[in-house]
Design a protein around this motif. Structure first.
Motif, PDB file in Angstrom:
ATOM      1  N   SER B  88       0.833  -1.201   0.000  1.00  0.00           N
ATOM      2  CA  SER B  88       0.000   0.000   0.000  1.00  0.00           C
ATOM      3  C   SER B  88       0.865   1.248   0.000  1.00  0.00           C
ATOM      4  CB  SER B  88      -0.900  -0.012   1.240  1.00  0.00           C
ATOM      5  OG  SER B  88      -0.132  -0.259   2.407  1.00  0.00           O
ATOM      6  N   CYS B  89       0.339   2.321  -0.600  1.00  0.00           N
ATOM      7  CA  CYS B  89       1.160   3.519  -0.803  1.00  0.00           C
ATOM      8  C   CYS B  89       1.362   4.339   0.464  1.00  0.00           C
ATOM      9  CB  CYS B  89       0.562   4.385  -1.914  1.00  0.00           C
ATOM     10  SG  CYS B  89      -0.959   5.241  -1.452  1.00  0.00           S
ATOM     11  N   GLY B  90       0.388   4.278   1.375  1.00  0.00           N
ATOM     12  CA  GLY B  90       0.502   5.064   2.599  1.00  0.00           C
ATOM     13  C   GLY B  90       0.152   6.532   2.418  1.00  0.00           C
ATOM     14  N   GLN B  91      -0.131   6.929   1.179  1.00  0.00           N
ATOM     15  CA  GLN B  91      -0.327   8.354   0.877  1.00  0.00           C
ATOM     16  C   GLN B  91      -1.765   8.708   0.507  1.00  0.00           C
ATOM     17  OE1 GLN B  91       2.298  10.418   1.243  1.00  0.00           O
ATOM     18  NE2 GLN B  91       3.464   8.617   1.854  1.00  0.00           N
ATOM     19  N   CYS B  92      -2.501   7.792  -0.090  1.00  0.00           N
ATOM     20  CA  CYS B  92      -3.846   8.127  -0.576  1.00  0.00           C
ATOM     21  C   CYS B  92      -4.782   8.324   0.616  1.00  0.00           C
ATOM     22  CB  CYS B  92      -4.362   7.036  -1.520  1.00  0.00           C
ATOM     23  SG  CYS B  92      -4.801   5.486  -0.691  1.00  0.00           S
ATOM     24  N   GLU B  93      -5.963   8.860   0.349  1.00  0.00           N
ATOM     25  CA  GLU B  93      -6.899   9.153   1.445  1.00  0.00           C
ATOM     26  C   GLU B  93      -7.335   7.896   2.174  1.00  0.00           C
ATOM     27  OE1 GLU B  93     -10.206  11.758   0.629  1.00  0.00           O
ATOM     28  OE2 GLU B  93      -8.965  13.106  -0.572  1.00  0.00           O
ATOM     29  N   VAL B  94      -7.417   6.781   1.443  1.00  0.00           N
ATOM     30  CA  VAL B  94      -7.853   5.527   2.062  1.00  0.00           C
ATOM     31  C   VAL B  94      -6.768   5.013   3.017  1.00  0.00           C
ATOM     32  CG1 VAL B  94      -8.598   3.161   1.625  1.00  0.00           C
ATOM     33  CG2 VAL B  94      -9.391   5.002   0.128  1.00  0.00           C
ATOM     34  N   CYS B  95      -5.520   5.057   2.583  1.00  0.00           N
ATOM     35  CA  CYS B  95      -4.406   4.688   3.480  1.00  0.00           C
ATOM     36  C   CYS B  95      -4.366   5.612   4.693  1.00  0.00           C
ATOM     37  CB  CYS B  95      -3.066   4.801   2.746  1.00  0.00           C
ATOM     38  SG  CYS B  95      -2.667   3.378   1.716  1.00  0.00           S
ATOM     39  N   GLN B  96      -4.520   6.906   4.430  1.00  0.00           N
ATOM     40  CA  GLN B  96      -4.425   7.882   5.517  1.00  0.00           C
ATOM     41  C   GLN B  96      -5.520   7.675   6.559  1.00  0.00           C
ATOM     42  OE1 GLN B  96      -2.186  10.800   5.918  1.00  0.00           O
ATOM     43  NE2 GLN B  96      -0.910   9.483   4.665  1.00  0.00           N
ATOM     44  N   ALA B  97      -6.638   7.094   6.094  1.00  0.00           N
ATOM     45  CA  ALA B  97      -7.732   6.817   7.024  1.00  0.00           C
ATOM     46  C   ALA B  97      -7.535   5.474   7.729  1.00  0.00           C
ATOM     47  CB  ALA B  97      -9.059   6.829   6.268  1.00  0.00           C
ATOM     48  N   GLY B  98      -6.399   4.805   7.455  1.00  0.00           N
ATOM     49  CA  GLY B  98      -6.126   3.537   8.142  1.00  0.00           C
ATOM     50  C   GLY B  98      -6.680   2.323   7.426  1.00  0.00           C
ATOM     51  N   TYR B  99      -7.016   2.489   6.164  1.00  0.00           N
ATOM     52  CA  TYR B  99      -7.530   1.351   5.391  1.00  0.00           C
ATOM     53  C   TYR B  99      -6.573   0.974   4.259  1.00  0.00           C
ATOM     54  CZ  TYR B  99     -11.510   0.812   8.215  1.00  0.00           C
ATOM     55  OH  TYR B  99     -12.308   0.512   9.290  1.00  0.00           O
ATOM     56  N   GLU B 100      -5.319   0.675   4.641  1.00  0.00           N
ATOM     57  CA  GLU B 100      -4.275   0.392   3.664  1.00  0.00           C
ATOM     58  C   GLU B 100      -4.618  -0.790   2.751  1.00  0.00           C
ATOM     59  OE1 GLU B 100      -3.866   0.808   6.920  1.00  0.00           O
ATOM     60  OE2 GLU B 100      -2.153   2.100   7.348  1.00  0.00           O
ATOM     61  N   SER B 101      -5.440  -1.715   3.252  1.00  0.00           N
ATOM     62  CA  SER B 101      -5.821  -2.854   2.402  1.00  0.00           C
ATOM     63  C   SER B 101      -6.777  -2.422   1.301  1.00  0.00           C
ATOM     64  CB  SER B 101      -6.467  -3.948   3.250  1.00  0.00           C
ATOM     65  OG  SER B 101      -7.519  -3.391   4.043  1.00  0.00           O
ATOM     66  N   GLY B 102      -7.305  -1.211   1.389  1.00  0.00           N
ATOM     67  CA  GLY B 102      -8.174  -0.667   0.351  1.00  0.00           C
ATOM     68  C   GLY B 102      -7.468   0.416  -0.447  1.00  0.00           C
ATOM     69  N   CYS B 103      -6.160   0.537  -0.244  1.00  0.00           N
ATOM     70  CA  CYS B 103      -5.342   1.560  -0.920  1.00  0.00           C
ATOM     71  C   CYS B 103      -5.660   1.654  -2.406  1.00  0.00           C
ATOM     72  CB  CYS B 103      -3.862   1.195  -0.730  1.00  0.00           C
ATOM     73  SG  CYS B 103      -2.713   2.137  -1.752  1.00  0.00           S
ATOM     74  N   THR B 104      -5.731   2.886  -2.886  1.00  0.00           N
ATOM     75  CA  THR B 104      -6.013   3.145  -4.304  1.00  0.00           C
ATOM     76  C   THR B 104      -4.939   2.532  -5.203  1.00  0.00           C
ATOM     77  OG1 THR B 104      -7.007   5.222  -3.625  1.00  0.00           O
ATOM     78  CG2 THR B 104      -6.424   5.022  -5.935  1.00  0.00           C
ATOM     79  N   ASN B 105      -3.731   2.415  -4.691  1.00  0.00           N
ATOM     80  CA  ASN B 105      -2.608   1.900  -5.485  1.00  0.00           C
ATOM     81  C   ASN B 105      -2.162   0.501  -5.049  1.00  0.00           C
ATOM     82  OD1 ASN B 105      -2.182   4.523  -6.867  1.00  0.00           O
ATOM     83  ND2 ASN B 105      -1.742   5.205  -4.777  1.00  0.00           N
ATOM     84  N   ARG B 106      -3.019  -0.172  -4.325  1.00  0.00           N
ATOM     85  CA  ARG B 106      -2.620  -1.438  -3.688  1.00  0.00           C
ATOM     86  C   ARG B 106      -2.194  -2.520  -4.683  1.00  0.00           C
ATOM     87  NH1 ARG B 106      -8.648  -3.617  -1.774  1.00  0.00           N
ATOM     88  NH2 ARG B 106      -9.486  -3.740  -3.898  1.00  0.00           N
ATOM     89  N   VAL B 107      -1.315  -3.373  -4.186  1.00  0.00           N
ATOM     90  CA  VAL B 107      -0.893  -4.577  -4.914  1.00  0.00           C
ATOM     91  C   VAL B 107      -1.053  -5.743  -3.939  1.00  0.00           C
ATOM     92  CG1 VAL B 107       0.993  -5.778  -6.092  1.00  0.00           C
ATOM     93  CG2 VAL B 107       0.814  -3.265  -6.248  1.00  0.00           C
ATOM     94  N   PHE B 108      -1.853  -6.713  -4.306  1.00  0.00           N
ATOM     95  CA  PHE B 108      -1.987  -7.894  -3.446  1.00  0.00           C
ATOM     96  C   PHE B 108      -0.714  -8.720  -3.582  1.00  0.00           C
ATOM     97  CE2 PHE B 108      -6.441  -6.680  -3.547  1.00  0.00           C
ATOM     98  CZ  PHE B 108      -6.853  -6.982  -2.247  1.00  0.00           C
ATOM     99  N   MET B 109      -0.090  -9.011  -2.441  1.00  0.00           N
ATOM    100  CA  MET B 109       1.198  -9.714  -2.473  1.00  0.00           C
ATOM    101  C   MET B 109       1.060 -11.132  -3.030  1.00  0.00           C
ATOM    102  SD  MET B 109       3.522  -7.610  -1.755  1.00  0.00           S
ATOM    103  CE  MET B 109       4.852  -8.821  -1.710  1.00  0.00           C
ATOM    104  N   GLY B 110      -0.155 -11.667  -2.970  1.00  0.00           N
ATOM    105  CA  GLY B 110      -0.374 -12.982  -3.573  1.00  0.00           C
ATOM    106  C   GLY B 110      -0.103 -12.984  -5.071  1.00  0.00           C
ATOM    107  N   SER B 111      -0.208 -11.820  -5.688  1.00  0.00           N
ATOM    108  CA  SER B 111       0.071 -11.744  -7.136  1.00  0.00           C
ATOM    109  C   SER B 111       1.568 -11.647  -7.398  1.00  0.00           C
ATOM    110  CB  SER B 111      -0.647 -10.530  -7.743  1.00  0.00           C
ATOM    111  OG  SER B 111      -0.043  -9.326  -7.294  1.00  0.00           O
ATOM    112  N   VAL B 112       2.354 -11.442  -6.345  1.00  0.00           N
ATOM    113  CA  VAL B 112       3.813 -11.345  -6.462  1.00  0.00           C
ATOM    114  C   VAL B 112       4.440 -12.678  -6.034  1.00  0.00           C
ATOM    115  CG1 VAL B 112       5.870 -10.171  -5.588  1.00  0.00           C
ATOM    116  CG2 VAL B 112       3.775  -8.855  -6.014  1.00  0.00           C
ATOM    117  N   GLY B 113       4.009 -13.171  -4.858  1.00  0.00           N
ATOM    118  CA  GLY B 113       4.536 -14.442  -4.366  1.00  0.00           C
ATOM    119  C   GLY B 113       5.657 -14.233  -3.373  1.00  0.00           C
ATOM    120  N   THR B 114       5.475 -14.747  -2.146  1.00  0.00           N
ATOM    121  CA  THR B 114       6.516 -14.553  -1.119  1.00  0.00           C
ATOM    122  C   THR B 114       7.056 -15.878  -0.583  1.00  0.00           C
ATOM    123  OG1 THR B 114       4.927 -14.465   0.680  1.00  0.00           O
ATOM    124  CG2 THR B 114       5.475 -12.362  -0.383  1.00  0.00           C
TER     125      THR B 114
END
Lengths: 340, 340
Positions: B88-114
């Motif tokens: 999550s970007c930490g910068q958008c209004e959704v992140c700033q409101a504490g909803y980083e999982s709803g971040c406008t720029n979010r990337v689900f880590m499952g699509s990357v693989g850890t």
């Protein structure tokens, strides 16, 4: 006494019935000075809900206390009072938490009937709020609105966490939706977006504080709300209709992390869990705990800060109740007041 | 590098793939020191979700920063870090409101693989939290739990407004449900009632703070919760399964005016509007904004206040990932940790 009685779909009559009387020691009997017809009264009127033939109608009321039971302590004979559409004890844990409409001992006033000359108010101490003074005609109208539609719209706005800096969307331009606009404004909302296609309702919405009126519905409404909020959606959305379309519209109009307050009595609404999961919103609603807000609403009315009675666009004497139902049914009136 | 790759239902292999590398200037690449298998990884494994053949798996991780992009400012090479399953970007209004999982720029880590030797972490500054010191083996396990299950259970408890004086019911005894118990305890809940039929999970629930374990499910569970709460129901209920049965159980177990937090990924859940209206509860859930809680969770772990890694009952090297999936699938393990 005279009372409004339903005998079947579209069969509303003003009948002579036995005077309302004390049953429990916690009851009061009031002279009803003003009552009104609710959107929810139209469901049985239209035959869309089972009709309990011979039942009295009405659940909103302002009146003067005529008689009190032996255990009543907070109100006295002669007091001007208002109460909500749910009588509540004020003592149980649910009441104490501010959810009087969910009171363990609640009595829905619709089962008692307040479109009448007299009405029995169960749990009088927990239910009734004494007015600071006998109301003038304007105050009477405004306080009557507080009995249900204002209190319900207010709860919708509180449930949606409307407040300073927030953009609030309101789905529905009936008396409750318009009251939610007024509430959002009072709670300090920055932008208030309303869904409405009716010129007279749009006008009242603006008077109550709406900043944007949209004629779009459904997805198109949600898209417009997003366009007005930097792509995010509203912080707070009030659903004041009760249809599935309105609920979906409300959910889609709200940003992730935002709040949806729903106060329209649900008819055919179904929410898919996975959509709600993805929406990441707060969802809260139900029968409004109007009693929680009544003292504050009465203060705002008597101070002249709010004029919620503007939702009444027709006033008729109790004797003309059949005409009142017809006017609401035909959408000739947003909300009808019945006077004694 | 070696990475866990799915080739079809029940076809999990550890393959040699191209090393994870920076793509965006906001990326970091980490050496994964610990990853794990999530209940949600089992959906494709079991063929109950479409399998993206050849895709890397895993979305939970603790590691050491190996490389950073030009725009990364908050983490540096050599830092021990943890992040959530959503970048999550930490910068958008959704992140700033504490909803980083709803971040406008979010990337689900499952699509990357850890589940791999190395992992690319998008939006590194917004996503990663630096650990106060290199973790010992216990701390590593606990911090890994914070990456998803603890953070998710914590969100469930916060969404349910667990707190002092409250009775909290938890539906589900998986790693997330157990983490919700731990969270409710930390948040100060007075009574914590858990639905569980497994002796080992009951034991861990008690260790984490459960005061009552019920073997009942559905209506019977709700009735028992009401009996334990003076007829009211729980103040706060966490739904940590995702099935329709679990959601209905959670709604029925909660008092009017109470809060339901739901964090089980919904599968086949459908909520009738009129039932939700009548329940008069608050309902909130979705993908947990774990990032909001991570700094506090790391502090609690390093201070020794919580031991969330107790949910791992099997630890295997990355090379044995196929066995890890099998153990989770066969319910031989609650949760499997994979070490580098």
């Amino acid at each position: 006494m005279r009372a409004v009685v339903i005998h079947g779909p579209r069969e509303i009559r003003v009948d002579e019935v036995a005077d309302a009387a004390l049953i429990e020691p916690t009851d009061a009997v009031i002279e009803v000075k003003a009552a009104c017809v609710c959107g929810s009264d139209l469901w049985p009127y239209r035959g869309l809900e089972d009709v309990n033939a011979g039942a009295q109608m009405g659940h909103e009321y302002v009146g003067v206390v005529k008689e009190i039971g032996d255990d009543v302590r907070q109100v006295k004979v002669g007091d001007w009072v208002v109460g909500s559409f749910v009588a509540s004890c004020g003592q149980c844990e649910v009441c104490q938490a501010g959810y009087e409409s969910g009171c363990t001992n609640r009595v829905f006033m619709g089962s008692v009937g307040t479109q009448a000359e007299l009405a029995r108010i169960p749990l009088a101490d927990g239910t009734l709020v004494t007015l600071p003074a006998a109301p003038n005609d304007d105050q009477l109208r405004h306080v009557l609105a507080a009995s249900d539609v204002l209190g319900t719209g207010w709860f919708g706005a509180v449930a949606a966490e409307a407040g300073p800096g927030k953009t609030v969307a309101v789905v529905g331009d009936g008396a409750v939706g318009l009251s939610a606009v007024l509430a959002a404004k009072q709670l300090g909302a920055e932008h208030i977006i309303v869904s409405s296609r009716h010129a007279s309702r749009q006008e009242l919405a603006r008077k109550f504080g709406a900043t944007d009126i949209l004629e779009e519905r459904g997805e198109a409404f949600a898209e417009k709300v997003k366009a007005l909020t930097g792509g995010y959606g509203a912080h707070s959305t009030v659903e004041a209709v009760g249809s599935d379309e309105a609920m979906q519209q409300a959910l889609k109009s709200t940003r992730r992390g935002g709040h949806v307050g729903f106060v329209g009595v649900s008819h055919g609404v179904s929410i898919e869990g996975i959509k709600l999961f993805g929406a990441l919103v707060h969802l809260h609603g139900g029968p409004a705990p109007v009693r929680r807000f009544l003292p504050e609403l009465v203060d705002l009315i008597y101070s002249g800060a709010i004029t919620p009675g503007d939702v009444f666009d027709l006033t008729l004497p109790l004797a003309d109740a059949p005409r009142a139902y017809e006017a609401m049914d035909q959408r000739e009136a947003v909300k009808v007041m019945l006077t004694s």
